[in-house]
Scaffold this motif. Structure first.
Motif, PDB file in Angstrom:
ATOM      1  N   GLU A 112      43.143  48.370  46.088  1.00 14.73           N
ATOM      2  CA  GLU A 112      42.915  48.031  47.504  1.00 14.73           C
ATOM      3  C   GLU A 112      43.887  48.886  48.304  1.00 14.73           C
ATOM      4  OE1 GLU A 112      43.208  43.886  48.462  1.00 14.73           O
ATOM      5  OE2 GLU A 112      41.540  43.296  47.166  1.00 14.73           O
ATOM      6  N   GLU A 114      45.868  50.122  51.392  1.00 14.84           N
ATOM      7  CA  GLU A 114      46.269  49.402  52.608  1.00 14.84           C
ATOM      8  C   GLU A 114      47.419  50.119  53.310  1.00 14.84           C
ATOM      9  OE1 GLU A 114      46.779  45.217  52.040  1.00 14.84           O
ATOM     10  OE2 GLU A 114      45.150  45.117  50.558  1.00 14.84           O
ATOM     11  N   ASP A 143      47.285  47.357  46.985  1.00 19.69           N
ATOM     12  CA  ASP A 143      47.306  45.931  46.637  1.00 19.69           C
ATOM     13  C   ASP A 143      46.475  45.741  45.369  1.00 19.69           C
ATOM     14  OD1 ASP A 143      47.207  43.174  46.535  1.00 19.69           O
ATOM     15  OD2 ASP A 143      45.881  42.968  48.267  1.00 19.69           O
ATOM     16  N   LYS A 160      47.151  38.548  41.835  1.00 20.05           N
ATOM     17  CA  LYS A 160      47.687  39.520  42.784  1.00 20.05           C
ATOM     18  C   LYS A 160      49.108  39.961  42.475  1.00 20.05           C
ATOM     19  CE  LYS A 160      44.594  39.994  46.223  1.00 20.05           C
ATOM     20  NZ  LYS A 160      44.135  41.322  46.719  1.00 20.05           N
TER      21      LYS A 160
HETATM   22 MG    MG Z   1      44.578  43.350  49.887  1.00 20.48          MG
END
Ligand code: MG
Length: 255
Positions: A112, A114, A143, A160
Motif C-alpha cells: 500500500e 502512501e 503500509d 498490519k
Molecule cells: Mg494503508
C-alpha cells in the motif's frame, strides 16, 4: 530542507541533504538543527528509516477509489463518517532498500503506497489551522499488509503490524506541499498505483487535528495517510517502489 537518517560507525545519525552531500547532525532535527561539522556523499550512506517512531498512526480508507476496491476485498462498509485509525508498532519500521519478509502462514501479502508524515513537535489537541507547524515533512511509506490475516482476524493489529511491515524513506522533505504530492507505486517496474494527495478524503492537517484529539504524537512519530486504488499482492523476489515527486523513491525487496 531534506532530512535523512543514516548509519555511521554502526550508530544512527541524522543529516541534512544538500545536493548529493549529507551534512550530519548532533541530534535529530526536531527542536533545532545542530551540524556536527562532518559530511559525506549520499551515495556512500546506508540510509535508515527517517523517523524516531514510538508509533505509526495509520488512516484506513482515505481515498474514494481505494474504498471501492476494498468493498469487495474486505466486505468493508461504505464511506467512513470519520477517519478510521489503526496503529503499526515501532517493530514495523524498515529502512529504504530494505527487505520485507512475511511469516509462512501469511497467504496474501499486499503493498500500500502512501504518503508518510513525520512529526517535529509533540502534538496534543492541535487545531487544524496550526497542524502543519507540527510536521517535519513528508516521506514515502509502504503500509505492508497481510491481507488474509487482516480479514480473518477481524481487527487489524496482527495483519498490519508484523516486523518490517513499514518501509519508510528515503528522505523527509518540507519542500513538497502535503496537499499536492504526486504518488505512485511500482511493482517490478510496472506502475500499479498512481494518485495525488489532493484526493485525500481527510487532509494532512485535518488528520493531525483528529488524531491529536485522542492521542499525543511525539517528535519522530509517523502518520500513514492512506493508500489510493491499485493495492495488490507481492511475492518473494518482487521489488516494490513507492515514489513521491520531490521526495524520492522508497524501494523494498520481498524475500
Ligand atoms: Mg494503508
Amino acid at each position: 530542507m531534506k532530512y535523512v537518517k543514516l548509519e555511521r560507525d554502526g550508530k544512527p545519525v541524522w543529516g541534512v541533504l544538500q545536493d548529493e552531500l549529507v551534512r550530519t547532525l548532533v541530534k535529530p532535527p526536531f527542536a533545532e538543527i545542530c551540524y556536527d561539522g562532518q559530511s559525506l556523499p549520499l551515495a556512500e550512506c546506508r540510509l535508515l528509516a527517517p523517523c524516531e517512531a514510538t508509533k505509526i498512526v495509520c488512516i484506513g480508507k482515505n481515498y474514494y477509489d481505494h474504498i471501492e476496491e476494498m468493498r469487495s476485498m474486505l466486505d468493508a462498509s461504505g464511506n467512513p463518517e470519520r477517519p478510521t485509525l489503526f496503529l503499526k508498532g515501532p517493530n514495523c519500521v524498515n529502512a529504504p532498500d530494505g527487505t520485507v519478509h512475511a511469516p509462512d502462514f501469511v497467504g496474501r501479502l499486499d503493498y500500500e503506497g502512501e504518503m508518510g508524515i513525520v512529526m517535529k513537535k509533540r502534538a496534543k489537541d492541535v487545531r487544524e489551522e496550526d497542524a502543519l507547524e507540527y510536521i517535519l515533512g513528508i516521506t514515502c511509506l509502504n503500509d505492508v499488509t497481510a491481507r488474509d490475516i487482516q480479514k480473518s482476524d477481524g481487527q487489524w493489529a496482527r495483519g498490519k503490524s508484523m516486523d518490517g511491515f513499514a518501509p519508510i524513506g528515503p528522505v523527509i522533505t518540507d519542500e513538497v506541499d502535503p496537499n499536492h504530492a504526486e504518488i505512485q507505486t511500482r511493482l517490478n517496474g510496472k506502475v500499479v498505483q498512481k494518485s495525488n494527495t489532493e484526493l485525500l478524503i481527510t487532509s494532512a492537517a485535518k488528520m493531525i487535528a483528529f488524531i491529536t484529539a485522542s492521542m499525543t504524537l511525539e517528535p519522530g512519530d509517523v502518520i500513514a495517510t492512506g493508500t489510493p486504488a491499485g493495492v495488490g499482492e507481492m511475492h518473494a523476489g518482487d521489488v516494490v517502489e513507492v515514489e513521491i515527486s520531490g521526495v524520492g523513491t522508497l524501494r523494498s525487496r520481498i524475500v
